[in-house]
Write a protein that holds these residues in place. Structure first.
Motif, PDB file in Angstrom:
ATOM      1  N   ALA A   1      54.966  35.207  49.714  1.00 55.44           N
ATOM      2  CA  ALA A   1      53.879  35.859  48.977  1.00 55.44           C
ATOM      3  C   ALA A   1      52.537  35.457  49.579  1.00 55.44           C
ATOM      4  O   ALA A   1      52.246  34.263  49.699  1.00 55.44           O
ATOM      5  CB  ALA A   1      53.940  35.482  47.502  1.00 55.44           C
ATOM      6  N   LEU A   2      51.737  36.443  49.930  1.00 56.73           N
ATOM      7  CA  LEU A   2      50.426  36.228  50.542  1.00 56.73           C
ATOM      8  C   LEU A   2      49.386  36.873  49.631  1.00 56.73           C
ATOM      9  O   LEU A   2      49.277  38.096  49.578  1.00 56.73           O
ATOM     10  CB  LEU A   2      50.404  36.847  51.939  1.00 56.73           C
ATOM     11  CG  LEU A   2      51.540  36.362  52.871  1.00 56.73           C
ATOM     12  CD1 LEU A   2      51.600  37.204  54.135  1.00 56.73           C
ATOM     13  CD2 LEU A   2      51.357  34.883  53.207  1.00 56.73           C
ATOM     14  N   VAL A   3      48.636  36.036  48.915  1.00 57.79           N
ATOM     15  CA  VAL A   3      47.836  36.518  47.790  1.00 57.79           C
ATOM     16  C   VAL A   3      46.368  36.127  47.949  1.00 57.79           C
ATOM     17  O   VAL A   3      46.045  34.949  48.135  1.00 57.79           O
ATOM     18  CB  VAL A   3      48.370  35.950  46.456  1.00 57.79           C
ATOM     19  CG1 VAL A   3      47.609  36.553  45.284  1.00 57.79           C
ATOM     20  CG2 VAL A   3      49.871  36.203  46.320  1.00 57.79           C
ATOM     21  N   GLN A   4      45.495  37.118  47.839  1.00 56.82           N
ATOM     22  CA  GLN A   4      44.055  36.855  47.790  1.00 56.82           C
ATOM     23  C   GLN A   4      43.605  36.905  46.339  1.00 56.82           C
ATOM     24  O   GLN A   4      43.678  37.952  45.694  1.00 56.82           O
ATOM     25  CB  GLN A   4      43.272  37.875  48.613  1.00 56.82           C
ATOM     26  CG  GLN A   4      41.764  37.658  48.595  1.00 56.82           C
ATOM     27  CD  GLN A   4      41.348  36.306  49.163  1.00 56.82           C
ATOM     28  OE1 GLN A   4      41.669  35.988  50.305  1.00 56.82           O
ATOM     29  NE2 GLN A   4      40.637  35.518  48.383  1.00 56.82           N
ATOM     30  N   THR A   5      43.179  35.762  45.805  1.00 60.92           N
ATOM     31  CA  THR A   5      42.754  35.693  44.414  1.00 60.92           C
ATOM     32  C   THR A   5      41.229  35.668  44.320  1.00 60.92           C
ATOM     33  O   THR A   5      40.538  35.266  45.260  1.00 60.92           O
ATOM     34  CB  THR A   5      43.302  34.434  43.718  1.00 60.92           C
ATOM     35  OG1 THR A   5      42.653  33.261  44.244  1.00 60.92           O
ATOM     36  CG2 THR A   5      44.810  34.305  43.906  1.00 60.92           C
ATOM     37  N   LYS A   6      40.729  36.073  43.145  1.00 61.46           N
ATOM     38  CA  LYS A   6      39.293  36.043  42.877  1.00 61.46           C
ATOM     39  C   LYS A   6      39.071  35.443  41.499  1.00 61.46           C
ATOM     40  O   LYS A   6      39.796  35.736  40.550  1.00 61.46           O
ATOM     41  CB  LYS A   6      38.708  37.460  42.931  1.00 61.46           C
ATOM     42  CG  LYS A   6      37.189  37.514  42.763  1.00 61.46           C
ATOM     43  CD  LYS A   6      36.682  38.934  42.965  1.00 61.46           C
ATOM     44  CE  LYS A   6      35.166  39.007  42.783  1.00 61.46           C
ATOM     45  NZ  LYS A   6      34.458  38.165  43.759  1.00 61.46           N
ATOM     46  N   ASP A   7      38.093  34.556  41.397  1.00 60.69           N
ATOM     47  CA  ASP A   7      37.696  33.946  40.117  1.00 60.69           C
ATOM     48  C   ASP A   7      38.861  33.216  39.440  1.00 60.69           C
ATOM     49  O   ASP A   7      39.072  33.318  38.230  1.00 60.69           O
ATOM     50  CB  ASP A   7      37.135  35.005  39.160  1.00 60.69           C
ATOM     51  CG  ASP A   7      35.935  35.732  39.723  1.00 60.69           C
ATOM     52  OD1 ASP A   7      35.119  35.079  40.401  1.00 60.69           O
ATOM     53  OD2 ASP A   7      35.814  36.946  39.496  1.00 60.69           O
ATOM     54  N   LEU A   8      39.627  32.455  40.195  1.00 59.93           N
ATOM     55  CA  LEU A   8      40.728  31.683  39.611  1.00 59.93           C
ATOM     56  C   LEU A   8      40.157  30.520  38.818  1.00 59.93           C
ATOM     57  O   LEU A   8      39.306  29.768  39.307  1.00 59.93           O
ATOM     58  CB  LEU A   8      41.655  31.186  40.713  1.00 59.93           C
ATOM     59  CG  LEU A   8      42.982  30.574  40.262  1.00 59.93           C
ATOM     60  CD1 LEU A   8      44.078  30.862  41.294  1.00 59.93           C
ATOM     61  CD2 LEU A   8      42.885  29.071  40.040  1.00 59.93           C
ATOM     62  N   ARG A   9      40.652  30.359  37.566  1.00 65.40           N
ATOM     63  CA  ARG A   9      40.079  29.347  36.678  1.00 65.40           C
ATOM     64  C   ARG A   9      41.006  29.144  35.484  1.00 65.40           C
ATOM     65  O   ARG A   9      41.876  29.980  35.204  1.00 65.40           O
ATOM     66  CB  ARG A   9      38.711  29.809  36.171  1.00 65.40           C
ATOM     67  CG  ARG A   9      38.806  31.099  35.332  1.00 65.40           C
ATOM     68  CD  ARG A   9      37.538  31.899  35.355  1.00 65.40           C
ATOM     69  NE  ARG A   9      37.590  33.068  34.462  1.00 65.40           N
ATOM     70  CZ  ARG A   9      38.123  34.240  34.822  1.00 65.40           C
ATOM     71  NH1 ARG A   9      38.655  34.401  36.019  1.00 65.40           N
ATOM     72  NH2 ARG A   9      38.114  35.259  33.971  1.00 65.40           N
TER      73      ARG A   9
END
Length: 245
Positions: A53-61
């Motif tokens: 799995a190759l995942v670009q996350t945004k605003d992880l919190r």
């Protein structure tokens, strides 16, 4: 400190993209890699599966924390498709963690405090446009490129006859499992998502250093799917005691 590692709070993020390549491996080669509380999620009683799995996350919190306090991370996960029978007699399909990578030391540091995901930090280069996505890493010997065009073909040598069959083994699955052999406890982490419609993609090239290091014999790329632009969150971890049958 062990209790902190058991995913003690919910975490939310936004998946800008989640590209998952699933590889079929003769089941005997995966059996020794999973704990006794889990069973392989097999196909035709021959193949087990490993998801990359190759995942670009945004605003992880942490869930509930304001979005501006989140961070953007790239996450790479290597997981085996498994099943687990929980205390209520329900069979859960999910993934068993082999290794996790991220592009930032902050994620690696805090990820290893609050999870058992075994994060290491690596370099990641992500390039995307309307036609394709490419992801590479020198340190991890990773080089993947997929076409986003319609009418993608299944990978050559895939054990699946069509995309409908392949869709059953499209990661990531809702549950992730970790096993503590000392306490005989299973940690269950559930992911929650909406509008989850994985789109088949055609793989142009795929070199995955971690899989090369595993020296699997007879490994085949089975499918590749992508989802883009959806909110996602992981619930607080749940622990169950496991008793051998």
């Amino acid at each position: 400190m062990l209790s902190l590692k058991n995913h003690p709070f919910a975490v939310e993020t936004f998946f800008e993209s989640s590209l998952v390549l699933t590889y079929a491996v003769p089941k005997e080669q995966l059996q020794t890699l999973i704990p006794p509380c889990l069973e392989l999620d097999t196909f035709k009683d021959k193949w087990g599966f490993v998801a990359v799995a190759l995942v670009q996350t945004k605003d992880l919190r942490p869930k509930g924390v304001p979005k501006f306090m989140g961070n953007d991370f790239f996450l790479a996960g290597f997981r085996i498709f498994v099943k687990f029978n929980n205390d209520r007699g329900k069979r859960l399909r999910g993934l068993y963690i082999l290794k996790s990578e991220t592009n930032k030391r902050k994620m690696s540091f805090f990820g290893n405090i609050f999870t058992h995901y075994n994060y290491t930090t690596t370099d990641i280069i992500l390039n995307s446009n309307k036609e394709s996505i490419s992801i590479s890493s020198v340190k991890s010997a990773l080089d993947v490129k997929v076409s986003l065009s319609e009418n993608a073909a299944l990978p050559h040598g895939s054990p699946f006859d069509d995309w409908k069959e392949a869709r059953r083994y499209a990661g990531p699955l809702p549950f992730t499992f970790t096993y503590n052999a000392v306490t005989s406890e299973v940690l269950i982490i559930e992911g929650v998502r909406e509008s989850w419609i994985p789109k088949p993609v055609e793989v142009i090239k795929e070199n995955v250093g971690f899989l090369n290091q595993m020296h699997f014999q007879g490994i085949q790329l089975a499918n590749a799917f992508i989802i883009q632009n959806i909110p996602y969150y992981w619930k607080k971890g749940v622990i169950e005691k496991w008793k051998a049958q």
